[in-house]
Design a protein around this motif. Structure first.
Motif, PDB file in Angstrom:
ATOM      1  N   TYR A  74     -13.152   0.050  -3.427  1.00  0.00           N
ATOM      2  CA  TYR A  74     -12.274   0.633  -2.406  1.00  0.00           C
ATOM      3  C   TYR A  74     -11.209  -0.347  -1.978  1.00  0.00           C
ATOM      4  N   LEU A  75     -10.189   0.208  -1.353  1.00  0.00           N
ATOM      5  CA  LEU A  75      -9.029  -0.519  -0.861  1.00  0.00           C
ATOM      6  C   LEU A  75      -8.873  -0.209   0.617  1.00  0.00           C
ATOM      7  N   LYS A  76      -8.595  -1.252   1.406  1.00  0.00           N
ATOM      8  CA  LYS A  76      -8.278  -1.046   2.822  1.00  0.00           C
ATOM      9  C   LYS A  76      -6.940  -1.696   3.123  1.00  0.00           C
ATOM     10  N   LEU A  77      -6.035  -0.901   3.692  1.00  0.00           N
ATOM     11  CA  LEU A  77      -4.694  -1.354   4.063  1.00  0.00           C
ATOM     12  C   LEU A  77      -4.507  -1.194   5.562  1.00  0.00           C
ATOM     13  N   ASN A  78      -3.694  -2.069   6.147  1.00  0.00           N
ATOM     14  CA  ASN A  78      -3.403  -1.997   7.576  1.00  0.00           C
ATOM     15  C   ASN A  78      -1.911  -2.154   7.818  1.00  0.00           C
ATOM     16  N   THR A  79      -1.447  -1.432   8.811  1.00  0.00           N
ATOM     17  CA  THR A  79      -0.067  -1.547   9.253  1.00  0.00           C
ATOM     18  C   THR A  79      -0.069  -1.624  10.779  1.00  0.00           C
ATOM     19  N   GLY A  80       1.059  -1.946  11.357  1.00  0.00           N
ATOM     20  CA  GLY A  80       1.167  -1.986  12.812  1.00  0.00           C
ATOM     21  C   GLY A  80       0.121  -2.882  13.459  1.00  0.00           C
ATOM     22  N   LYS A  81      -0.465  -2.384  14.524  1.00  0.00           N
ATOM     23  CA  LYS A  81      -1.450  -3.163  15.289  1.00  0.00           C
ATOM     24  C   LYS A  81      -2.807  -3.278  14.590  1.00  0.00           C
ATOM     25  N   GLU A  93      -0.605  -4.879   5.255  1.00  0.00           N
ATOM     26  CA  GLU A  93      -1.665  -5.821   4.906  1.00  0.00           C
ATOM     27  C   GLU A  93      -2.648  -5.191   3.931  1.00  0.00           C
ATOM     28  N   ILE A  94      -2.975  -5.937   2.887  1.00  0.00           N
ATOM     29  CA  ILE A  94      -4.110  -5.590   2.041  1.00  0.00           C
ATOM     30  C   ILE A  94      -5.286  -6.359   2.628  1.00  0.00           C
ATOM     31  N   GLU A  95      -6.150  -5.664   3.363  1.00  0.00           N
ATOM     32  CA  GLU A  95      -7.298  -6.352   3.946  1.00  0.00           C
ATOM     33  C   GLU A  95      -8.429  -6.496   2.940  1.00  0.00           C
ATOM     34  N   ARG A  96      -8.627  -5.466   2.126  1.00  0.00           N
ATOM     35  CA  ARG A  96      -9.734  -5.536   1.162  1.00  0.00           C
ATOM     36  C   ARG A  96      -9.378  -4.804  -0.128  1.00  0.00           C
ATOM     37  N   ILE A  97      -9.658  -5.454  -1.233  1.00  0.00           N
ATOM     38  CA  ILE A  97      -9.784  -4.797  -2.524  1.00  0.00           C
ATOM     39  C   ILE A  97     -11.168  -5.200  -2.995  1.00  0.00           C
ATOM     40  N   TYR A  98     -12.100  -4.284  -2.893  1.00  0.00           N
ATOM     41  CA  TYR A  98     -13.495  -4.554  -3.254  1.00  0.00           C
ATOM     42  C   TYR A  98     -13.876  -3.703  -4.454  1.00  0.00           C
ATOM     43  N   VAL A  99     -14.414  -4.357  -5.469  1.00  0.00           N
ATOM     44  CA  VAL A  99     -14.817  -3.684  -6.697  1.00  0.00           C
ATOM     45  C   VAL A  99     -16.250  -4.084  -7.008  1.00  0.00           C
ATOM     46  N   SER A 100     -17.091  -3.112  -7.309  1.00  0.00           N
ATOM     47  CA  SER A 100     -18.483  -3.382  -7.688  1.00  0.00           C
ATOM     48  C   SER A 100     -18.496  -4.358  -8.862  1.00  0.00           C
ATOM     49  N   SER A 101     -19.440  -5.297  -8.838  1.00  0.00           N
ATOM     50  CA  SER A 101     -19.453  -6.384  -9.829  1.00  0.00           C
ATOM     51  C   SER A 101     -19.542  -5.878 -11.266  1.00  0.00           C
ATOM     52  N   ASP A 102     -20.222  -4.766 -11.498  1.00  0.00           N
ATOM     53  CA  ASP A 102     -20.318  -4.267 -12.872  1.00  0.00           C
ATOM     54  C   ASP A 102     -19.016  -3.629 -13.356  1.00  0.00           C
ATOM     55  N   TYR A 103     -18.002  -3.572 -12.488  1.00  0.00           N
ATOM     56  CA  TYR A 103     -16.686  -3.063 -12.876  1.00  0.00           C
ATOM     57  C   TYR A 103     -15.622  -4.156 -12.870  1.00  0.00           C
ATOM     58  N   HIS A 104     -16.022  -5.406 -12.655  1.00  0.00           N
ATOM     59  CA  HIS A 104     -15.065  -6.516 -12.747  1.00  0.00           C
ATOM     60  C   HIS A 104     -14.542  -6.582 -14.175  1.00  0.00           C
ATOM     61  N   GLY A 105     -13.264  -6.875 -14.304  1.00  0.00           N
ATOM     62  CA  GLY A 105     -12.658  -6.979 -15.627  1.00  0.00           C
ATOM     63  C   GLY A 105     -12.299  -5.651 -16.258  1.00  0.00           C
ATOM     64  N   LYS A 106     -12.473  -4.557 -15.514  1.00  0.00           N
ATOM     65  CA  LYS A 106     -12.189  -3.222 -16.067  1.00  0.00           C
ATOM     66  C   LYS A 106     -10.952  -2.592 -15.424  1.00  0.00           C
ATOM     67  N   LYS A 107     -10.130  -3.418 -14.805  1.00  0.00           N
ATOM     68  CA  LYS A 107      -8.836  -3.005 -14.242  1.00  0.00           C
ATOM     69  C   LYS A 107      -8.930  -2.145 -12.980  1.00  0.00           C
ATOM     70  N   VAL A 108     -10.111  -2.027 -12.377  1.00  0.00           N
ATOM     71  CA  VAL A 108     -10.245  -1.243 -11.150  1.00  0.00           C
ATOM     72  C   VAL A 108      -9.458  -1.915 -10.016  1.00  0.00           C
ATOM     73  N   GLY A 109      -9.572  -3.228  -9.916  1.00  0.00           N
ATOM     74  CA  GLY A 109      -8.820  -3.963  -8.896  1.00  0.00           C
ATOM     75  C   GLY A 109      -7.320  -3.767  -9.068  1.00  0.00           C
ATOM     76  N   GLN A 110      -6.865  -3.766 -10.304  1.00  0.00           N
ATOM     77  CA  GLN A 110      -5.438  -3.561 -10.572  1.00  0.00           C
ATOM     78  C   GLN A 110      -4.998  -2.170 -10.132  1.00  0.00           C
ATOM     79  N   LEU A 111      -5.809  -1.165 -10.404  1.00  0.00           N
ATOM     80  CA  LEU A 111      -5.480   0.192  -9.973  1.00  0.00           C
ATOM     81  C   LEU A 111      -5.434   0.297  -8.450  1.00  0.00           C
ATOM     82  N   LEU A 112      -6.363  -0.365  -7.780  1.00  0.00           N
ATOM     83  CA  LEU A 112      -6.359  -0.353  -6.313  1.00  0.00           C
ATOM     84  C   LEU A 112      -5.138  -1.093  -5.774  1.00  0.00           C
ATOM     85  N   TYR A 113      -4.797  -2.226  -6.403  1.00  0.00           N
ATOM     86  CA  TYR A 113      -3.589  -2.950  -5.988  1.00  0.00           C
ATOM     87  C   TYR A 113      -2.353  -2.059  -6.173  1.00  0.00           C
TER      88      TYR A 113
END
Length: 173
Positions: A74-81, A93-113
């Motif tokens: 999942y991805l969490k973004l923040n704006t304003g306050k 703000e990109i507060e979190r880009i969290y990807v389950s460890s078994d999906y590391h290296g599979k471009k999920v983080g890139q898609l969320l970014y």
């Protein structure tokens, strides 16, 4: 990546966000922190009440990555306050880009970014920013590869320990 979809989260995704958030944070940071500090952080930052409030905040945006029906990040973004540190109204703000460890290296983080970038452009923001732990070289390389540069640092409280986050940003216009 084929088979991965990104969708806007709703209040119904609370359990998914809590599960991925707790697991991912623990897997990434537990080896570098005391059990007490880790437990305290997880209880405070990933409580049902806190995350429910964040999901309902109109200045925060959550997106869930799934493969079929299986949530994988999942991805969490923040704006304003809602931003975790005061920035101007032209920032997202990109507060979190969290990807389950078994999906590391599979471009999920890139898609969320890419969803974060798309959201920032749709909202007319001038720049994206984030904080990343100074001892997380994998994440730092990921953000540098995507055009982020360090511009400052701040303290991140991990239980009773203070750690340093590198603040990075990417100018959009």
């Amino acid at each position: 990546m084929d088979g991965i979809t990104i969708r806007k989260a709703t209040a119904d995704d609370l359990a998914t966000i809590l599960l991925i958030g707790r697991q991912t944070f623990f897997e990434t940071f537990a080896p570098h922190n005391t059990a007490t500090n880790m437990q305290r952080y997880l209880e405070e930052s990933f409580s049902d009440e806190k995350v429910r409030g964040e999901l309902n905040n109109p200045e925060s945006f959550f997106f869930v990555a799934t493969e079929g029906t299986k949530p994988v990040g999942y991805l969490k973004l923040n704006t304003g306050k809602a931003q975790t540190e005061a920035q101007d109204d032209t920032a997202l703000e990109i507060e979190r880009i969290y990807v389950s460890s078994d999906y590391h290296g599979k471009k999920v983080g890139q898609l969320l970014y890419e969803k974060a970038l798309e959201t920032a452009l749709a909202l007319g923001k001038s720049y994206l920013w984030l904080g990343v732990w100074e001892h997380n070289p994998r994440a730092i390389r990921f953000y540098e590869k995507n055009g982020f540069v360090a511009f400052s640092q701040h303290i991140f409280s991990m239980g009773e320990e203070e750690q340093t986050d590198i603040m990075m940003k990417k100018t959009l216009s």
